[in-house]
Write a protein that holds these residues in place. Structure first.
Motif, PDB file in Angstrom:
ATOM      1  N   SER A 149      77.022  23.524  32.070  1.00 30.20           N
ATOM      2  CA  SER A 149      77.417  23.877  30.700  1.00 30.20           C
ATOM      3  C   SER A 149      76.745  22.959  29.675  1.00 30.20           C
ATOM      4  CB  SER A 149      78.940  23.814  30.548  1.00 30.20           C
ATOM      5  OG  SER A 149      79.422  22.504  30.807  1.00 30.20           O
ATOM      6  N   VAL A 150      76.593  21.678  30.029  1.00 26.90           N
ATOM      7  CA  VAL A 150      75.910  20.730  29.138  1.00 26.90           C
ATOM      8  C   VAL A 150      74.460  21.155  28.940  1.00 26.90           C
ATOM      9  CG1 VAL A 150      75.247  18.322  28.798  1.00 26.90           C
ATOM     10  CG2 VAL A 150      77.405  18.864  29.938  1.00 26.90           C
ATOM     11  N   GLU A 193      73.190  24.176  29.297  1.00 26.17           N
ATOM     12  CA  GLU A 193      73.132  25.419  28.534  1.00 26.17           C
ATOM     13  C   GLU A 193      73.356  25.161  27.042  1.00 26.17           C
ATOM     14  OE1 GLU A 193      72.165  28.422  29.431  1.00 26.17           O
ATOM     15  OE2 GLU A 193      71.705  27.571  31.410  1.00 26.17           O
ATOM     16  N   GLU A 194      74.251  24.230  26.716  1.00 25.42           N
ATOM     17  CA  GLU A 194      74.473  23.877  25.313  1.00 25.42           C
ATOM     18  C   GLU A 194      73.237  23.205  24.726  1.00 25.42           C
ATOM     19  OE1 GLU A 194      76.951  24.523  23.099  1.00 25.42           O
ATOM     20  OE2 GLU A 194      77.601  25.890  24.695  1.00 25.42           O
ATOM     21  N   LYS A 212      70.630  25.583  23.540  1.00 23.98           N
ATOM     22  CA  LYS A 212      70.948  26.295  22.299  1.00 23.98           C
ATOM     23  C   LYS A 212      70.504  25.540  21.053  1.00 23.98           C
ATOM     24  CE  LYS A 212      75.063  28.591  24.189  1.00 23.98           C
ATOM     25  NZ  LYS A 212      76.556  28.677  24.105  1.00 23.98           N
TER      26      LYS A 212
END
Length: 268
Positions: free
Chosen positions: A96-97, A99-100, A103
C-alpha cells in the motif's frame, strides 16, 4: 565456467560469526535486523547473525511479492526460529505504501525508466523500514550483498539494499554463499531457487537482468582482477567479459565513495 567454491565453510562460518558478535558488542547494540527475501543471500546472512546469540530480527517486506518468494522466506524464518531462540520476526507489507508513492510521482511515459525507478523505489522503501526496526530495537542493519554483486557488477540499489550498517558476506562469491548455505542447512527450496531480486513483480531472474549467470560473472571478475583481456577467450567468454566490464564500469558510482567537492583553502 562453473566455479565450485573452495572456501573452508566451517572456518569461514566461525570467522564471520565472531566478527559479527565483536562488532555488535563494540557498537553496544542488541543485535541485527535482516530483510528476508526468500533468497540464499538473506538466508545465509540471517543464519550467521543468529549464531551470535544476539537478537536477530528477520523482517519480511512484501511489495506485490510472488507467492513462491514469500513462501521460501517464511519457511526459512520458521526453521531459523526453531533452531535459535534469539531469532524473532516481523512483517511489514509495503504494497500500500508503494502504491501511494506511485500516485504522487510523475509518470514520464518512458516505461523502461519508470519501471526501473519503481523497482529501485521498492528497495529504498525496504531500507527505510529496516532502519525503523533497527532504531526501535537497538539493532544494526545487516547487508546481504555478496562480492560479485557488491564489488563486481554493482547489482544492487544505491541507498536501497546497498544501505546497510555492515556486510557479513560481501567478501564471498555467490558460489561461496551457496556452499555456506548448504553447510548451514538452509531450506533446500532456497538453495535450488533461481536467484531473483524480486523488484519487478514478475518472474525475471538475476540472470535475465544481467545477461550472464553468477558462475560466469565470477569467472569474469577473477579474469579481470588477474589482468586478463578478452583476446584468447571463446565467443561466449568474450560476451560475458564484456557484460562484466560494462556493468563494472557503469556502476562504479555505487562502489566508490561519494565525491566531495573540496574547497581550496584560499577560498575559506
Amino acid at each position: 565456467m562453473t566455479k565450485k567454491s573452495t572456501v573452508q565453510v566451517e572456518k569461514v562460518n566461525s570467522h564471520i560469526v565472531n566478527w559479527l558478535k565483536t562488532y555488535a558488542e563494540n557498537a553496544k547494540v542488541n543485535g541485527f535486523v535482516v530483510g528476508i527475501s526468500g533468497g540464499v543471500d538473506s538466508a545465509v546472512t540471517s543464519t550467521l547473525c543468529a549464531q551470535t546469540g544476539l537478537t536477530t530480527l528477520c523482517v519480511e517486506m512484501p511489495i506485490h511479492q510472488a507467492p513462491s518468494q514469500v513462501n521460501r522466506g517464511r519457511e526459512h524464518i520458521e526453521q531459523l526460529k526453531k533452531r535459535f531462540p534469539n531469532v524473532i520476526n516481523a512483517e511489514s507489507d509495503l504494497t500500500s505504501v508503494f502504491e501511494e508513492f506511485k500516485k504522487v510521482v510523475p509518470d514520464t511515459g518512458d516505461i523502461d525508466k519508470v519501471n526501473l525507478s519503481l523497482a529501485n523505489t521498492r528497495a529504498r522503501l525496504r531500507m527505510s523500514t529496516l532502519y525503523y526496526y533497527a532504531g526501535i530495537h537497538g539493532l544494526l542493519v545487516a547487508g546481504t550483498g555478496n562480492k560479485v554483486e557488491d564489488f563486481g557488477v554493482g547489482f544492487y540499489t544505491k541507498y536501497g539494499d546497498g544501505g546497510v550498517d555492515l556486510s557479513p558476506i560481501a567478501d564471498l562469491m555467490k558460489s561461496d554463499v551457496y556452499a555456506l548455505g548448504a553447510f548451514l542447512k538452509i531450506p533446500t527450496s532456497i538453495l535450488e531457487a533461481s536467484p531473483t531480486d524480486g523488484l519487478f513483480g514478475d518472474d525475471r531472474t538475476d540472470e535475465d537482468q544481467l545477461g550472464a549467470s553468477y558462475d560466469e560473472l565470477e569467472w569474469a571478475m577473477r579474469e579481470d582482477e588477474s589482468g586478463k583481456t578478452a583476446e584468447n577467450f571463446t565467443a561466449r567468454e568474450q560476451e560475458v567479459f564484456k557484460i562484466y566490464k560494462r556493468l563494472n564500469t557503469n556502476n562504479q558510482h555505487k562502489m566508490n565513495a561519494i565525491p566531495v567537492c573540496l574547497i581550496p583553502e584560499k577560498y575559506k
